[in-house]
Write a protein that holds these residues in place. Sequence first.
Motif, PDB file in Angstrom:
ATOM      1  N   TYR A   1     -47.101  39.334 -34.498  1.00 29.51           N
ATOM      2  CA  TYR A   1     -46.113  40.295 -34.990  1.00 29.51           C
ATOM      3  C   TYR A   1     -46.522  41.681 -34.502  1.00 29.51           C
ATOM      4  CZ  TYR A   1     -42.671  42.178 -38.298  1.00 29.51           C
ATOM      5  OH  TYR A   1     -41.599  42.821 -38.874  1.00 29.51           O
TER       6      TYR A   1
ATOM      7  N   TRP B   1     -50.535  61.844 -37.849  1.00 34.03           N
ATOM      8  CA  TRP B   1     -51.410  60.704 -38.150  1.00 34.03           C
ATOM      9  C   TRP B   1     -52.590  60.621 -37.189  1.00 34.03           C
ATOM     10  CZ3 TRP B   1     -47.982  55.851 -39.744  1.00 34.03           C
ATOM     11  CH2 TRP B   1     -47.278  56.191 -40.916  1.00 34.03           C
TER      12      TRP B   1
ATOM     13  N   HIS C   1     -43.059  52.720 -47.910  1.00 29.72           N
ATOM     14  CA  HIS C   1     -44.111  52.786 -46.881  1.00 29.72           C
ATOM     15  C   HIS C   1     -44.656  54.196 -46.719  1.00 29.72           C
ATOM     16  CE1 HIS C   1     -44.570  48.769 -45.328  1.00 29.72           C
ATOM     17  NE2 HIS C   1     -43.277  48.592 -45.557  1.00 29.72           N
TER      18      HIS C   1
ATOM     19  N   GLY D   1     -47.824  43.848 -37.532  1.00 30.90           N
ATOM     20  CA  GLY D   1     -47.123  44.885 -38.290  1.00 30.90           C
ATOM     21  C   GLY D   1     -47.113  44.648 -39.784  1.00 30.90           C
TER      22      GLY D   1
ATOM     23  N   TRP E   1     -40.030  35.134 -44.168  1.00 28.49           N
ATOM     24  CA  TRP E   1     -38.829  35.522 -43.413  1.00 28.49           C
ATOM     25  C   TRP E   1     -38.465  34.452 -42.384  1.00 28.49           C
ATOM     26  CZ3 TRP E   1     -35.049  38.848 -44.013  1.00 28.49           C
ATOM     27  CH2 TRP E   1     -34.331  39.347 -42.918  1.00 28.49           C
TER      28      TRP E   1
ATOM     29  N   PHE F   1     -41.713  39.725 -47.662  1.00 33.06           N
ATOM     30  CA  PHE F   1     -41.509  39.401 -46.243  1.00 33.06           C
ATOM     31  C   PHE F   1     -42.550  38.401 -45.761  1.00 33.06           C
ATOM     32  CE2 PHE F   1     -42.412  40.479 -41.714  1.00 33.06           C
ATOM     33  CZ  PHE F   1     -41.204  40.115 -41.179  1.00 33.06           C
TER      34      PHE F   1
ATOM     35  N   ASP G   1     -33.596  41.612 -48.684  1.00 32.44           N
ATOM     36  CA  ASP G   1     -33.072  40.528 -47.840  1.00 32.44           C
ATOM     37  C   ASP G   1     -34.045  39.362 -47.725  1.00 32.44           C
ATOM     38  OD1 ASP G   1     -34.740  42.094 -46.305  1.00 32.44           O
ATOM     39  OD2 ASP G   1     -33.420  42.182 -44.567  1.00 32.44           O
ATOM     40  N   CYS G   2     -35.323  39.591 -47.901  1.00 29.70           N
ATOM     41  CA  CYS G   2     -36.258  38.460 -47.887  1.00 29.70           C
ATOM     42  C   CYS G   2     -35.996  37.574 -49.102  1.00 29.70           C
ATOM     43  CB  CYS G   2     -37.694  38.956 -47.881  1.00 29.70           C
ATOM     44  SG  CYS G   2     -38.061  39.970 -46.445  1.00 29.70           S
TER      45      CYS G   2
ATOM     46  N   TYR H   1     -36.736  47.722 -49.950  1.00 28.27           N
ATOM     47  CA  TYR H   1     -37.647  47.305 -51.026  1.00 28.27           C
ATOM     48  C   TYR H   1     -37.177  47.669 -52.429  1.00 28.27           C
ATOM     49  CZ  TYR H   1     -41.178  46.668 -47.358  1.00 28.27           C
ATOM     50  OH  TYR H   1     -41.870  46.264 -46.247  1.00 28.27           O
TER      51      TYR H   1
ATOM     52  N   PHE I   1     -41.485  59.338 -36.144  1.00 27.75           N
ATOM     53  CA  PHE I   1     -40.498  58.402 -36.700  1.00 27.75           C
ATOM     54  C   PHE I   1     -39.303  59.149 -37.283  1.00 27.75           C
ATOM     55  CE2 PHE I   1     -44.665  56.326 -37.894  1.00 27.75           C
ATOM     56  CZ  PHE I   1     -44.631  55.365 -36.897  1.00 27.75           C
TER      57      PHE I   1
ATOM     58  N   TRP J   1     -33.262  47.165 -38.229  1.00 32.48           N
ATOM     59  CA  TRP J   1     -34.438  46.291 -38.205  1.00 32.48           C
ATOM     60  C   TRP J   1     -34.466  45.336 -37.026  1.00 32.48           C
ATOM     61  CZ3 TRP J   1     -37.330  48.816 -41.302  1.00 32.48           C
ATOM     62  CH2 TRP J   1     -36.806  49.406 -42.460  1.00 32.48           C
TER      63      TRP J   1
ATOM     64  N   PHE K   1     -38.357  49.445 -36.262  1.00 28.56           N
ATOM     65  CA  PHE K   1     -38.354  50.141 -37.551  1.00 28.56           C
ATOM     66  C   PHE K   1     -38.415  51.641 -37.316  1.00 28.56           C
ATOM     67  CE2 PHE K   1     -42.911  51.106 -37.707  1.00 28.56           C
ATOM     68  CZ  PHE K   1     -43.479  50.080 -36.976  1.00 28.56           C
ATOM     69  N   ASN K   2     -37.915  52.374 -38.263  1.00 29.30           N
ATOM     70  CA  ASN K   2     -37.960  53.841 -38.236  1.00 29.30           C
ATOM     71  C   ASN K   2     -37.413  54.434 -36.941  1.00 29.30           C
ATOM     72  OD1 ASN K   2     -39.251  53.237 -40.602  1.00 29.30           O
ATOM     73  ND2 ASN K   2     -41.265  53.866 -39.961  1.00 29.30           N
TER      74      ASN K   2
ATOM     75  N   TYR L   1     -40.462  39.848 -32.749  1.00 25.64           N
ATOM     76  CA  TYR L   1     -40.131  38.701 -33.605  1.00 25.64           C
ATOM     77  C   TYR L   1     -40.065  37.465 -32.719  1.00 25.64           C
ATOM     78  CZ  TYR L   1     -38.880  41.820 -37.482  1.00 25.64           C
ATOM     79  OH  TYR L   1     -38.911  42.739 -38.496  1.00 25.64           O
TER      80      TYR L   1
HETATM   81  C1  LAN Z   1     -40.564  45.378 -41.859  1.00 25.72           C
HETATM   82  C2  LAN Z   1     -40.475  43.971 -41.478  1.00 25.72           C
HETATM   83  C3  LAN Z   1     -39.359  43.195 -42.087  1.00 25.72           C
HETATM   84  C4  LAN Z   1     -38.166  44.060 -42.403  1.00 25.72           C
HETATM   85  C5  LAN Z   1     -36.861  43.259 -42.648  1.00 25.72           C
HETATM   86  C6  LAN Z   1     -36.999  42.188 -43.707  1.00 25.72           C
HETATM   87  C7  LAN Z   1     -36.454  42.550 -41.352  1.00 25.72           C
HETATM   88  C8  LAN Z   1     -35.771  44.243 -43.011  1.00 25.72           C
HETATM   89  O1  LAN Z   1     -34.523  43.589 -43.102  1.00 25.72           O
HETATM   90  C9  LAN Z   1     -36.149  45.068 -44.214  1.00 25.72           C
HETATM   91  C10 LAN Z   1     -37.404  45.903 -43.916  1.00 25.72           C
HETATM   92  C11 LAN Z   1     -38.617  45.063 -43.475  1.00 25.72           C
HETATM   93  C12 LAN Z   1     -39.229  44.426 -44.702  1.00 25.72           C
HETATM   94  C13 LAN Z   1     -39.706  45.923 -42.828  1.00 25.72           C
HETATM   95  C14 LAN Z   1     -39.969  47.309 -43.286  1.00 25.72           C
HETATM   96  C15 LAN Z   1     -40.938  48.166 -42.467  1.00 25.72           C
HETATM   97  C16 LAN Z   1     -42.089  47.362 -41.879  1.00 25.72           C
HETATM   98  C17 LAN Z   1     -42.911  46.777 -43.014  1.00 25.72           C
HETATM   99  C18 LAN Z   1     -41.466  46.241 -41.031  1.00 25.72           C
HETATM  100  C19 LAN Z   1     -40.589  46.738 -39.890  1.00 25.72           C
HETATM  101  C20 LAN Z   1     -42.695  45.643 -40.371  1.00 25.72           C
HETATM  102  C21 LAN Z   1     -43.619  46.849 -40.096  1.00 25.72           C
HETATM  103  C22 LAN Z   1     -43.050  48.051 -40.881  1.00 25.72           C
HETATM  104  C23 LAN Z   1     -44.168  48.959 -41.438  1.00 25.72           C
HETATM  105  C24 LAN Z   1     -43.564  50.211 -42.016  1.00 25.72           C
HETATM  106  C25 LAN Z   1     -45.163  49.281 -40.330  1.00 25.72           C
HETATM  107  C26 LAN Z   1     -46.200  50.286 -40.692  1.00 25.72           C
HETATM  108  C27 LAN Z   1     -45.792  51.604 -40.216  1.00 25.72           C
HETATM  109  C28 LAN Z   1     -45.583  52.674 -40.994  1.00 25.72           C
HETATM  110  C29 LAN Z   1     -44.737  53.755 -40.469  1.00 25.72           C
HETATM  111  C30 LAN Z   1     -46.139  52.807 -42.358  1.00 25.72           C
END
Ligand code: LAN
Length: 724
Positions: free
Chosen positions: A94, A189, A229, A379, A386, A443, A454-455, A501, A519, A579, A691-692, A699
């Motif tokens: 991942y 950071w 986060h 990540g 999921w 997740f 969604d999870c 979340y 971001f 996402w 993300f962001n 994936y």
């Molecule tokens: C994820 C992974 C899964 C993702 C989905 C379920 C696909 C989405 O539909 C909802 C958000 C979620 C749970 C999500 C949120 C942010 C995550 C956790 C990530 C993209 C994986 C990594 C990311 C996280 C923030 C990485 C660390 C970086 C920071 C900026 C803190």
Amino acid sequence: SNHKQQQQQQQQQTSTEPCRWRLLDEHGRQTWHYLQTDEETRSWPQSAADKYHLGLATGLPDLPPAKTPLASVDNALSFFSQLQLPPGNWGCEYGGPMFLLPGLIVTWYVTETPIPEAYRIEIKNYLFARQNPQDGGWGLHIEAESSVFGTAMNYTALRLLGAAAEEPRMIRARGLLHEMGGAVNGPHWAKFWLSVLGVCKWDVVNPVPPELWLLPDWVPIAPWRWWIHMRQVFLPMSFVYSRRWSHPPDPLTSQLRQELFTQPFDSIDFLSHRNSISPRDNFHPKTWFLNTINWTLVNIWNPYLRTSSLVDRAEAWTWNLIQREDENTDYANLGPVNGPMNFLACYIQEGSNSYSVRRHRERMDDFLWVKAEGMLMNGTNGVQNWDTSFLIQAVVEAGLAQEYKWRPMLIKALEYLEDSQIREDCRDQEVSYRHPRKGAWAFSTKDQGYTVSDCTAEGVKAVMMLQNISGFPRMLSEERIHDAIDILLTMQNASGGCSSYEPTRGSEYMEYLNAAEVFGRIMVEYDYPECTTACVTALSLFTQHYPNYRKDDIAVFKGRALAYIRKAQRADGSWYGSWGICFTYAGMFALESLASVGEIYSNSERVRRGCQFLLDKQMDDGGWGENYRSCETGVYSQHENSQVVQTAWACIALMEAEYPDKGPIEKALTMIMKRQQVNGEWLQEAIEGVFNKSCMISYPNYKFIFPIKALGMFAKRFGNDRLL
Ligand code: LAN
């Protein structure tokens, strides 16, 4: 001297033996182990999944060539079922983000954590393998252009892992870093981690005041309102910042002090570089508003108003919240950034031999993954719930749940979901600002234990599809399904949409305080068509089987959610995805939402626009291919090659919408089938997730899950005729 010699030999060793790596999966907790002796390797043989993830020949057989969609699904499942891990889940790399490993390596280094030799070698290999060939740097993620963040941090990580400054690849990286102005031009950071390591002075770090945690809850900017986060990273970061804790200089960090900058360390006025940032990193420039606040904090608040009793109170409370996060997750932590930072906070507060530090040390392994290129940091601590939920759904959608052949696989997968549903709320739910979680799925794993809308929705859908539709044993009682539904019903925002979340707790204006620079859209929860759709479809499926439970709440929820989906559609017919990449991903979800209330191509102008948007993007070979630039710019960006995963998404979207002409879908699926390998697999193509806005994430299992679903849906709707 024998020991020294051995060490030297090890220093020179540049790779491990792939045949010695094993993936261990305990209730979804995935860790990689390097077996030292032949006896161990004999008693713990490598599985097909191990071999696959390591890039070794799996030994899985060639299959009769697939001519029909269902034959293709069959081949895909023959292969993919072999990758299922013993507890019933699927795992995978991942990776994608290139800013995670450095945080871990710095943490290991400053907390005096020994790095297992096999890890050290393979992390080094991974970082070198991902060095951009054009300029010798690293970017924010594996497909990004080089930046100061990526280059300064990964260069530092490599040095800490033993790479020599004179090694040609390091000379090149350093050259680029200097061209970009050196590490003082890194984002917040980077400056934080380098100050922890003692190669920057804390003056260079824009304020991270732990006092914010003392604000009363009603204050509009209070941290509990931020996206989870951000606040969970801010928490340990503010604690460490408050202590201005730095690793004491040693020979290696003294060298880094000279290597990372364009002028001698002692001549650098770090304070004046608080806001220095290279244009390549400045994805989300800080606002004048935030700059003013930072100026006030540095020049007035910190020197004159921040009394020592305030400092004590702020540190005591943040420390308290850090401990709650650790205890609530058994030190697994929310994610790969706050994990190492909490670890560091525990080290500072409790010392190297404390339980908290020892447990954090163990938990770091949960984030690591080995592949042919080396070892990387995931990540999250995995994609367990999921991907497993989606795979179940794909098989059911393909009409194959009753097939004897796939039953053991599906039973195992259901067992996994059973085991990983969260059964209790957090111990300190209110004080630690946690959302309810009883009945939810995270997740990744139950230990991590954070509700995701969604999870939970995809999880409960998968369970119902097996238990209520396909006659599988009722491993989850009706009550537990109700628990999941209860959680979903808490997830809606005032807008009607759902976030990730928690429901949104703060205003979008909070983005004015976004200090991360690299971001976008991170400060609060937003509405997402993806999450909203998952909730809507889970509730729809639920009412079909339990028509009376919270009937009215569900009807109201769905009505409002659909109103949001309609409103979120852009004039050109598209939806922006947060996402997955990007319009293709969101289009699949949004059209599924609309279809779930009967809004389809034949009766809805908006669905027709949604379909047309996608159809206009179909490429000559029948596929779809969207570039990740879409996520950054908000404008559809065509990839130069069509992508199996996005092609499957687009087909699913069109089929959900009941697009009347099967022509374009057939052409697309034919393309997908042509790309299938003789053993049933598809090969990795471009990165799938995001993300962001700015950071991409892989994936890898999507290349199995979504083609299986699309091909199966096609056969169900249009018949299983020959396509090849
Ligand atoms: C994820 C992974 C899964 C993702 C989905 C379920 C696909 C989405 O539909 C909802 C958000 C979620 C749970 C999500 C949120 C942010 C995550 C956790 C990530 C993209 C994986 C990594 C990311 C996280 C923030 C990485 C660390 C970086 C920071 C900026 C803190």
